[in-house]
Scaffold this motif. Structure first.
Motif, short mmCIF file in Angstrom:
data_model
loop_
_atom_site.label_atom_id
_atom_site.label_comp_id
_atom_site.label_asym_id
_atom_site.label_seq_id
_atom_site.Cartn_x
_atom_site.Cartn_y
_atom_site.Cartn_z
N LYS A 189 41.00 -10.18 14.44
CA LYS A 189 39.94 -9.26 13.99
C LYS A 189 38.85 -9.97 13.19
O LYS A 189 37.79 -9.39 12.96
CB LYS A 189 40.54 -8.14 13.15
CG LYS A 189 41.49 -7.23 13.91
CD LYS A 189 42.09 -6.16 13.01
CE LYS A 189 43.05 -5.26 13.78
NZ LYS A 189 43.67 -4.23 12.89
N GLN A 190 39.11 -11.20 12.78
CA GLN A 190 38.15 -11.93 11.96
C GLN A 190 36.92 -12.32 12.78
O GLN A 190 37.04 -12.75 13.93
CB GLN A 190 38.78 -13.16 11.31
CG GLN A 190 39.12 -14.30 12.24
CD GLN A 190 40.49 -14.18 12.89
OE1 GLN A 190 41.05 -13.10 13.00
NE2 GLN A 190 41.03 -15.32 13.34
N TYR A 191 35.72 -12.15 12.20
CA TYR A 191 34.50 -12.57 12.86
C TYR A 191 34.39 -14.09 12.82
O TYR A 191 34.70 -14.72 11.81
CB TYR A 191 33.28 -11.94 12.21
CG TYR A 191 33.02 -10.54 12.72
CD1 TYR A 191 32.22 -10.33 13.84
CD2 TYR A 191 33.60 -9.44 12.10
CE1 TYR A 191 31.99 -9.05 14.33
CE2 TYR A 191 33.37 -8.16 12.58
CZ TYR A 191 32.57 -7.97 13.69
OH TYR A 191 32.36 -6.71 14.17
N MET A 192 33.97 -14.66 13.93
CA MET A 192 33.91 -16.11 14.10
C MET A 192 32.50 -16.50 14.54
O MET A 192 32.15 -16.34 15.71
CB MET A 192 34.94 -16.54 15.15
CG MET A 192 35.10 -18.02 15.31
SD MET A 192 36.25 -18.40 16.66
CE MET A 192 35.24 -17.94 18.08
N PRO A 193 31.66 -16.99 13.64
CA PRO A 193 30.31 -17.38 14.03
C PRO A 193 30.34 -18.49 15.08
O PRO A 193 31.16 -19.40 15.02
CB PRO A 193 29.69 -17.89 12.73
CG PRO A 193 30.52 -17.29 11.65
CD PRO A 193 31.90 -17.20 12.20
#
Length: 294
Positions: A189-193
């Motif tokens: 669920k973590q956003y990953m640039p």
């Protein structure tokens, strides 16, 4: 323009040199060994030495120095290498820029500056976060201060994970996906640039030539979660990605770097967008598909 590039032999540096030259710029490359080509100039960061005359008549410097963040398992010794390979060379370059009156310094940094961003989207106004990478980036960027005080236009190019045909983010993942062992990291669920290599080098060249200063996020325009990235890569590789890699397994594999991988960073490249930068790849699907088709 006459541009000096430090870190020119890496993934981004090699592509940037080609990009600048294609656009008509003259490029000089800083090397630590004995120069072997007319465009090379020797320097020795630990000694604070740069070949005499290197910065004469130079319009801009791009500094991309630094040991690979994800190349090896993190230990205390490796963390020191990551820090020393960035801060010391940047101090040398900033001092040379100040002394020679070079008007522009585009200095590498990373989105690790922000630590965890639990809610977003956030932009360049976001303060520094916590953790090793955040602290490293703060010191890395602070090392440019000598150049800024001397009047140079200093850009702090905070780069996201780079998607490229070889190396970059996808390099270590391909063998896993080829074996059907690909999967999301943690709960995914973590956003990953992310950013495609083409957009990365286009953005760096853009920052060399445009009147922009301060922090700039070099990240794709549409944020993606790790689960979204994993699905996109699985589709491109025609391989399922059914697995989930838990935090404990990541820590065994990469040490303290696991904590950084699992941080959520919901970031947008506001400065680039506000200044009309034309991204080639709007989504992580676009970027991965383009890479896999090469």
């Amino acid at each position: 323009m006459r541009v000096v590039v430090a870190g020119s032999s890496g993934l981004i540096g090699t592509a940037l040199v080609a990009k600048l030259r294609h656009g008509g710029d003259e490029v000089l490359r800083l090397v630590r060994r004995e120069p072997q080509a007319p465009d090379e100039r020797q320097w020795d960061p630990p000694a604070g030495a740069v070949e005499e005359g290197t910065f004469d008549g130079v319009d801009a410097v791009v500094n991309l120095c630094g040991a690979g963040i994800a190349d090896r398992r993190w230990s205390q010794a490796r963390k020191q290498v990551l820090l020393d390979s960035r801060v010391e060379p940047t101090e040398v370059i900033a001092a040379a820029v100040a002394e020679s009156g070079v008007p522009v310094l585009v200095n590498g940094s990373a989105v690790g500056y922000y630590g965890t961003i639990p809610a977003g989207p956030a932009d360049e106004a976001e303060p520094a976060g916590r953790g090793f990478l955040a602290e490293l980036c703060v010191r890395w960027e602070a090392a440019t201060e000598t150049a800024r005080r001397a009047g140079a236009r200093v850009v702090l190019a905070r780069t996201a994970q780079v998607i490229a045909p070889s190396g970059g983010l996808l390099g270590p993942l391909r063998p896993l996906f080829a074996l059907g062992l690909g999967g999301k990291l943690g709960d995914g669920k973590q956003y990953m640039p992310w950013i495609h290599l083409d957009d990365e080098v286009d953005a760096l060249a853009f920052l060399v030539h445009e009147d922009i200063a301060g922090p700039v996020n070099l990240a794709g325009p549409t944020p993606a979660t790790n689960a979204e990235f994993t699905r996109a890569f699985g589709r491109a590789e025609h391989r399922p990605a059914p697995f989930r890699v838990p935090r404990a397994a990541l820590r065994v594999a990469v040490g303290d770097f696991a904590d950084e991988i699992l941080r959520s960073q919901h970031l947008v490249p506001k400065v680039l967008q506000d200044n009309g930068f034309p991204f080639r790849y709007d989504t992580v699907d676009d970027a991965i598909t383009a890479v896999e088709q090469r």
